[in-house]
Design a protein around this motif. Sequence first.
Motif, PDB file in Angstrom:
ATOM      1  N   THR A  25       0.810  -1.219   0.000  1.00 10.36           N
ATOM      2  CA  THR A  25       0.000   0.000   0.000  1.00 10.36           C
ATOM      3  C   THR A  25       0.844   1.270   0.000  1.00 10.36           C
ATOM      4  O   THR A  25       0.318   2.361  -0.213  1.00 10.36           O
ATOM      5  N   GLY A  26       2.149   1.132   0.274  1.00  2.96           N
ATOM      6  CA  GLY A  26       3.016   2.307   0.355  1.00  2.96           C
ATOM      7  C   GLY A  26       2.789   3.116   1.620  1.00  2.96           C
ATOM      8  O   GLY A  26       3.194   4.266   1.716  1.00  2.96           O
ATOM      9  N   GLU A  27       2.171   2.497   2.617  1.00  2.00           N
ATOM     10  CA  GLU A  27       1.813   3.201   3.841  1.00  2.00           C
ATOM     11  C   GLU A  27       2.820   2.903   4.957  1.00  2.00           C
ATOM     12  O   GLU A  27       3.248   1.765   5.132  1.00  2.00           O
ATOM     13  N   PHE A  28       3.187   3.943   5.701  1.00  2.00           N
ATOM     14  CA  PHE A  28       4.026   3.792   6.882  1.00  2.00           C
ATOM     15  C   PHE A  28       3.198   4.150   8.101  1.00  2.00           C
ATOM     16  O   PHE A  28       2.560   5.197   8.145  1.00  2.00           O
ATOM     17  N   LYS A  29       3.200   3.268   9.092  1.00  2.00           N
ATOM     18  CA  LYS A  29       2.474   3.510  10.339  1.00  2.00           C
ATOM     19  C   LYS A  29       3.481   3.598  11.470  1.00  2.00           C
ATOM     20  O   LYS A  29       4.094   2.585  11.835  1.00  2.00           O
ATOM     21  N   PRO A  30       3.663   4.796  12.024  1.00  2.00           N
ATOM     22  CA  PRO A  30       4.590   4.920  13.159  1.00  2.00           C
ATOM     23  C   PRO A  30       4.039   4.182  14.384  1.00  2.00           C
ATOM     24  O   PRO A  30       2.829   4.050  14.542  1.00  2.00           O
ATOM     25  N   ASN A  31       4.943   3.715  15.225  1.00  2.00           N
ATOM     26  CA  ASN A  31       4.534   3.099  16.486  1.00  2.00           C
ATOM     27  C   ASN A  31       3.898   4.154  17.381  1.00  2.00           C
ATOM     28  O   ASN A  31       4.171   5.349  17.236  1.00  2.00           O
ATOM     29  N   ASP A  32       3.061   3.714  18.296  1.00  2.00           N
ATOM     30  CA  ASP A  32       2.411   4.630  19.237  1.00  2.00           C
ATOM     31  C   ASP A  32       3.461   5.476  19.959  1.00  2.00           C
ATOM     32  O   ASP A  32       4.465   4.951  20.440  1.00  2.00           O
ATOM     33  N   GLY A  33       3.208   6.767  20.000  1.00  2.00           N
ATOM     34  CA  GLY A  33       4.085   7.690  20.700  1.00  2.00           C
ATOM     35  C   GLY A  33       5.331   8.096  19.942  1.00  2.00           C
ATOM     36  O   GLY A  33       6.155   8.842  20.461  1.00  2.00           O
ATOM     37  N   VAL A  34       5.485   7.619  18.717  1.00  2.00           N
ATOM     38  CA  VAL A  34       6.672   7.936  17.919  1.00  2.00           C
ATOM     39  C   VAL A  34       6.347   9.054  16.938  1.00  2.00           C
ATOM     40  O   VAL A  34       5.358   8.997  16.222  1.00  2.00           O
ATOM     41  N   TYR A  42      12.507   9.482   5.903  1.00  2.00           N
ATOM     42  CA  TYR A  42      12.820   8.277   6.686  1.00  2.00           C
ATOM     43  C   TYR A  42      12.454   7.026   5.886  1.00  2.00           C
ATOM     44  O   TYR A  42      13.263   6.111   5.733  1.00  2.00           O
ATOM     45  N   VAL A  43      11.245   6.998   5.348  1.00  2.00           N
ATOM     46  CA  VAL A  43      10.782   5.852   4.564  1.00  2.00           C
ATOM     47  C   VAL A  43      11.589   5.729   3.279  1.00  2.00           C
ATOM     48  O   VAL A  43      12.027   4.633   2.907  1.00  2.00           O
ATOM     49  N   LYS A  44      11.820   6.833   2.605  1.00  2.00           N
ATOM     50  CA  LYS A  44      12.585   6.824   1.355  1.00  2.00           C
ATOM     51  C   LYS A  44      13.986   6.250   1.579  1.00  2.00           C
ATOM     52  O   LYS A  44      14.474   5.443   0.786  1.00  2.00           O
ATOM     53  N   TYR A  46      14.991   4.154   3.994  1.00  2.00           N
ATOM     54  CA  TYR A  46      14.907   2.715   4.233  1.00  2.00           C
ATOM     55  C   TYR A  46      14.588   1.954   2.963  1.00  2.00           C
ATOM     56  O   TYR A  46      15.149   0.879   2.715  1.00  2.00           O
ATOM     57  N   LYS A  47      13.687   2.466   2.144  1.00  2.00           N
ATOM     58  CA  LYS A  47      13.344   1.790   0.889  1.00  2.00           C
ATOM     59  C   LYS A  47      14.576   1.670   0.000  1.00  2.00           C
ATOM     60  O   LYS A  47      14.819   0.616  -0.593  1.00  2.00           O
ATOM     61  N   LYS A  48      15.371   2.726  -0.071  1.00  2.00           N
ATOM     62  CA  LYS A  48      16.590   2.700  -0.888  1.00  2.00           C
ATOM     63  C   LYS A  48      17.570   1.665  -0.344  1.00  2.00           C
ATOM     64  O   LYS A  48      18.132   0.868  -1.104  1.00  2.00           O
ATOM     65  N   ASP A  49      17.767   1.653   0.958  1.00  2.00           N
ATOM     66  CA  ASP A  49      18.679   0.707   1.585  1.00  2.00           C
ATOM     67  C   ASP A  49      18.220  -0.734   1.355  1.00  2.00           C
ATOM     68  O   ASP A  49      19.019  -1.607   1.019  1.00  2.00           O
ATOM     69  N   ILE A  50      16.939  -0.973   1.491  1.00  2.00           N
ATOM     70  CA  ILE A  50      16.393  -2.314   1.307  1.00  2.00           C
ATOM     71  C   ILE A  50      16.511  -2.755  -0.152  1.00  2.00           C
ATOM     72  O   ILE A  50      16.884  -3.894  -0.433  1.00  2.00           O
ATOM     73  N   ASN A  51      16.230  -1.869  -1.078  1.00  2.00           N
ATOM     74  CA  ASN A  51      16.404  -2.204  -2.498  1.00  2.00           C
ATOM     75  C   ASN A  51      17.856  -2.557  -2.801  1.00  2.00           C
ATOM     76  O   ASN A  51      18.128  -3.507  -3.538  1.00  2.00           O
ATOM     77  N   ASN A  52      18.790  -1.813  -2.199  1.00  2.00           N
ATOM     78  CA  ASN A  52      20.212  -2.119  -2.383  1.00  2.00           C
ATOM     79  C   ASN A  52      20.549  -3.502  -1.839  1.00  2.00           C
ATOM     80  O   ASN A  52      21.292  -4.261  -2.465  1.00  2.00           O
ATOM     81  N   LYS A  53      20.018  -3.844  -0.683  1.00  2.00           N
ATOM     82  CA  LYS A  53      20.263  -5.164  -0.098  1.00  2.00           C
ATOM     83  C   LYS A  53      19.727  -6.272  -1.005  1.00  2.00           C
ATOM     84  O   LYS A  53      20.402  -7.277  -1.232  1.00  2.00           O
ATOM     85  N   PHE A  54      18.533  -6.099  -1.529  1.00  2.00           N
ATOM     86  CA  PHE A  54      17.964  -7.097  -2.433  1.00  2.00           C
ATOM     87  C   PHE A  54      18.805  -7.212  -3.711  1.00  2.00           C
ATOM     88  O   PHE A  54      19.027  -8.315  -4.209  1.00  2.00           O
ATOM     89  N   ASN A  55      19.279  -6.088  -4.233  1.00  2.00           N
ATOM     90  CA  ASN A  55      20.108  -6.116  -5.441  1.00  2.00           C
ATOM     91  C   ASN A  55      21.428  -6.830  -5.200  1.00  2.00           C
ATOM     92  O   ASN A  55      21.883  -7.615  -6.037  1.00  2.00           O
ATOM     93  N   VAL A  56      22.050  -6.580  -4.062  1.00  2.00           N
ATOM     94  CA  VAL A  56      23.311  -7.249  -3.732  1.00  2.00           C
ATOM     95  C   VAL A  56      23.078  -8.750  -3.590  1.00  2.00           C
ATOM     96  O   VAL A  56      23.850  -9.558  -4.117  1.00  2.00           O
ATOM     97  N   CYS A  57      22.024  -9.134  -2.912  1.00  2.00           N
ATOM     98  CA  CYS A  57      21.712 -10.558  -2.759  1.00  2.00           C
ATOM     99  C   CYS A  57      21.493 -11.223  -4.115  1.00  2.00           C
ATOM    100  O   CYS A  57      21.976 -12.332  -4.357  1.00  2.00           O
ATOM    101  N   ALA A  58      20.785 -10.551  -4.991  1.00  2.00           N
ATOM    102  CA  ALA A  58      20.534 -11.100  -6.332  1.00  2.00           C
ATOM    103  C   ALA A  58      21.846 -11.280  -7.089  1.00  2.00           C
ATOM    104  O   ALA A  58      22.044 -12.296  -7.770  1.00  2.00           O
ATOM    105  N   LYS A  59      22.749 -10.322  -6.975  1.00  2.00           N
ATOM    106  CA  LYS A  59      24.046 -10.420  -7.667  1.00  2.00           C
ATOM    107  C   LYS A  59      24.889 -11.553  -7.090  1.00  2.00           C
ATOM    108  O   LYS A  59      25.599 -12.239  -7.826  1.00  2.00           O
TER     109      LYS A  59
END
Length: 84
Positions: A25-34, A42-44, A46-59
């Motif tokens: 859904t592209g939705e980020f839900k912060p934890n209560d009180g955060v 922040y989301v952008k 993490y998304k970039k970092d995660i995409n990089n991790k998936f790309n490295v794993c694929a390689k």
Amino acid sequence: STTEGVAIFENHSFITDKGRYFAKTGEFKPNDGVTIEDQDQYVKSYKKDINNKFNVCAKIIETNYYKKVLTNRTFYKGKLAPKS
């Protein structure tokens, strides 16, 4: 470690100490009180970092990296012995 913990899921969703991101859904839900000053950045980030991790794993899989690195290596007492 002093870095924030993160759990990454196959569909690129993730959970951090600050909240949950739902890739479907592209939705980020912060934890209560955060409160996150720049939630979009922040989301952008993490998304970039995660995409990089998936790309490295694929390689790693695509190039059979560990077979190349570990060729002619032996194990001693369950650990990789130094290359001779």
